[in-house]
Design a protein around this motif. Structure first.
Motif, PDB file in Angstrom:
ATOM      1  N   LEU A   1       1.076  11.989  -5.022  1.00 22.45           N
ATOM      2  CA  LEU A   1      -0.025  11.163  -4.531  1.00 22.45           C
ATOM      3  C   LEU A   1      -0.106   9.847  -5.293  1.00 22.45           C
ATOM      4  O   LEU A   1      -0.379   8.790  -4.700  1.00 22.45           O
ATOM      5  CB  LEU A   1      -1.344  11.918  -4.644  1.00 22.45           C
ATOM      6  N   ASP A   2       0.140   9.888  -6.591  1.00 24.51           N
ATOM      7  CA  ASP A   2       0.113   8.647  -7.374  1.00 24.51           C
ATOM      8  C   ASP A   2       1.207   7.687  -6.924  1.00 24.51           C
ATOM      9  O   ASP A   2       0.976   6.472  -6.844  1.00 24.51           O
ATOM     10  CB  ASP A   2       0.260   8.952  -8.866  1.00 24.51           C
ATOM     11  N   ARG A   3       2.402   8.196  -6.631  1.00 24.03           N
ATOM     12  CA  ARG A   3       3.475   7.311  -6.180  1.00 24.03           C
ATOM     13  C   ARG A   3       3.132   6.691  -4.827  1.00 24.03           C
ATOM     14  O   ARG A   3       3.412   5.515  -4.579  1.00 24.03           O
ATOM     15  CB  ARG A   3       4.803   8.069  -6.119  1.00 24.03           C
ATOM     16  N   CYS A   4       2.524   7.472  -3.949  1.00 26.86           N
ATOM     17  CA  CYS A   4       2.109   6.927  -2.655  1.00 26.86           C
ATOM     18  C   CYS A   4       1.011   5.878  -2.837  1.00 26.86           C
ATOM     19  O   CYS A   4       1.035   4.825  -2.184  1.00 26.86           O
ATOM     20  CB  CYS A   4       1.635   8.049  -1.747  1.00 26.86           C
ATOM     21  N   ALA A   5       0.045   6.158  -3.711  1.00 29.02           N
ATOM     22  CA  ALA A   5      -1.017   5.184  -3.975  1.00 29.02           C
ATOM     23  C   ALA A   5      -0.451   3.910  -4.578  1.00 29.02           C
ATOM     24  O   ALA A   5      -0.863   2.793  -4.228  1.00 29.02           O
ATOM     25  CB  ALA A   5      -2.074   5.801  -4.887  1.00 29.02           C
ATOM     26  N   ASP A   6       0.517   4.036  -5.490  1.00 28.11           N
ATOM     27  CA  ASP A   6       1.189   2.859  -6.056  1.00 28.11           C
ATOM     28  C   ASP A   6       1.813   2.012  -4.947  1.00 28.11           C
ATOM     29  O   ASP A   6       1.696   0.778  -4.937  1.00 28.11           O
ATOM     30  CB  ASP A   6       2.299   3.280  -7.015  1.00 28.11           C
ATOM     31  N   ALA A   7       2.501   2.677  -4.021  1.00 29.70           N
ATOM     32  CA  ALA A   7       3.178   1.963  -2.936  1.00 29.70           C
ATOM     33  C   ALA A   7       2.176   1.244  -2.041  1.00 29.70           C
ATOM     34  O   ALA A   7       2.420   0.109  -1.607  1.00 29.70           O
ATOM     35  CB  ALA A   7       4.030   2.930  -2.121  1.00 29.70           C
ATOM     36  N   LEU A   8       1.041   1.871  -1.764  1.00 24.60           N
ATOM     37  CA  LEU A   8       0.033   1.237  -0.919  1.00 24.60           C
ATOM     38  C   LEU A   8      -0.570   0.017  -1.600  1.00 24.60           C
ATOM     39  O   LEU A   8      -0.799  -1.020  -0.955  1.00 24.60           O
ATOM     40  CB  LEU A   8      -1.049   2.248  -0.555  1.00 24.60           C
ATOM     41  N   GLU A   9      -0.821   0.110  -2.888  1.00 20.96           N
ATOM     42  CA  GLU A   9      -1.336  -1.052  -3.610  1.00 20.96           C
ATOM     43  C   GLU A   9      -0.304  -2.177  -3.631  1.00 20.96           C
ATOM     44  O   GLU A   9      -0.652  -3.357  -3.472  1.00 20.96           O
ATOM     45  CB  GLU A   9      -1.738  -0.653  -5.028  1.00 20.96           C
ATOM     46  N   THR A  10       0.981  -1.829  -3.800  1.00 17.63           N
ATOM     47  CA  THR A  10       2.040  -2.836  -3.770  1.00 17.63           C
ATOM     48  C   THR A  10       2.130  -3.494  -2.399  1.00 17.63           C
ATOM     49  O   THR A  10       2.352  -4.710  -2.286  1.00 17.63           O
ATOM     50  CB  THR A  10       3.389  -2.201  -4.144  1.00 17.63           C
ATOM     51  N   LEU A  11       1.961  -2.716  -1.346  1.00 16.98           N
ATOM     52  CA  LEU A  11       1.969  -3.262   0.008  1.00 16.98           C
ATOM     53  C   LEU A  11       0.902  -4.341   0.168  1.00 16.98           C
ATOM     54  O   LEU A  11       1.166  -5.429   0.707  1.00 16.98           O
ATOM     55  CB  LEU A  11       1.733  -2.134   1.009  1.00 16.98           C
ATOM     56  N   VAL A  12      -0.308  -4.057  -0.283  1.00 21.42           N
ATOM     57  CA  VAL A  12      -1.394  -5.023  -0.153  1.00 21.42           C
ATOM     58  C   VAL A  12      -1.133  -6.254  -1.011  1.00 21.42           C
ATOM     59  O   VAL A  12      -1.359  -7.392  -0.589  1.00 21.42           O
ATOM     60  CB  VAL A  12      -2.735  -4.362  -0.527  1.00 21.42           C
ATOM     61  N   ARG A  13      -0.617  -6.043  -2.216  1.00 22.67           N
ATOM     62  CA  ARG A  13      -0.400  -7.157  -3.137  1.00 22.67           C
ATOM     63  C   ARG A  13       0.794  -8.029  -2.752  1.00 22.67           C
ATOM     64  O   ARG A  13       0.724  -9.259  -2.775  1.00 22.67           O
ATOM     65  CB  ARG A  13      -0.149  -6.619  -4.558  1.00 22.67           C
TER      66      ARG A  13
END
Length: 206
Positions: free
Chosen positions: A167-179
């Motif tokens: 879940l943390d890796r997925c959350a990291d990816a989503l934050e990177t997508l927005v940024r």
């Protein structure tokens, strides 16, 4: 200061406590983790959806959990897009995916639903597939078990032990997508990690 047009990240799942740790609720679990990171809480908006709001590097991000059953996810997602003026290009749908082993995932824009009724519902109601999907791998059912039974079963004990890291890796990816955009987020999610699948095989998040 936040930018005017928010992102909408919609996790797909089934409502109610019985479904919470089932494989079909991987989308709910992912947006829950993202909200938790930012100290945000979900609140019911009308009868069809729970919504939370976070900020990522000055960008407003709405997190949503449709509260209709998963195969009817399209209507509450579409309603949120209209209400907040979010274009389909800034929608991310987080889904469970049988085509990837547990511990693996992929970000992509567009494409067919691949048999996922929640994704199909979103595409049909919106009239477009031009949204981003985070496909959260849950693997295939063991021989003799139907797909329907498998996705509505809870993650195994071994999978639950590994779930926070996934879940943390997925959350990291989503934050990177927005940024930083989709290409950078795909690169981040595709990096080979030290995480291990329950079988002991190294897990590529790809």
């Amino acid at each position: 200061m936040t930018t005017d047009t928010p992102w909408l990240i919609a996790g797909l799942g089934n409502p109610g406590p019985w479904f919470r740790l089932t494989r079909h609720n991987a989308g709910f679990l992912t947006v829950d983790r993202l909200a938790e990171r930012h100290g945000a809480r979900f609140r019911r908006r009308g009868i069809g959806v729970q919504v939370s709001e976070i900020e990522v590097d000055g960008r407003r991000v709405l997190l949503a959990k449709p509260q209709w059953f998963i195969n009817l996810s399209g209507r509450p997602v579409a309603a949120l897009l209209r209400r907040h003026g979010v274009p389909a290009a800034q929608l991310v749908v987080v889904q469970d995916d049988l085509d990837f082993a547990f511990g693996a995932g992929r970000l992509k824009r567009g494409g067919g639903p691949g048999g996922h009724n929640g994704v199909r519902s979103v595409g049909e109601v919106l009239g477009t597939r031009d949204f981003v999907r985070l496909r959260f791998g849950i693997g295939r059912p063991p021989k003799g078990q139907s797909v329907g039974d498998f996705v509505l079963k809870r993650f195994s004990d071994e999978e639950q032990a590994a779930l926070p890291g996934v879940l943390d890796r997925c959350a990291d990816a989503l934050e990177t997508l927005v940024r930083l955009g989709l290409n950078r987020a795909q690169d981040a999610l595709n990096v080979r990690t030290d995480a291990r699948l329950p079988s002991g095989r190294e897990s590529p998040v790809s």
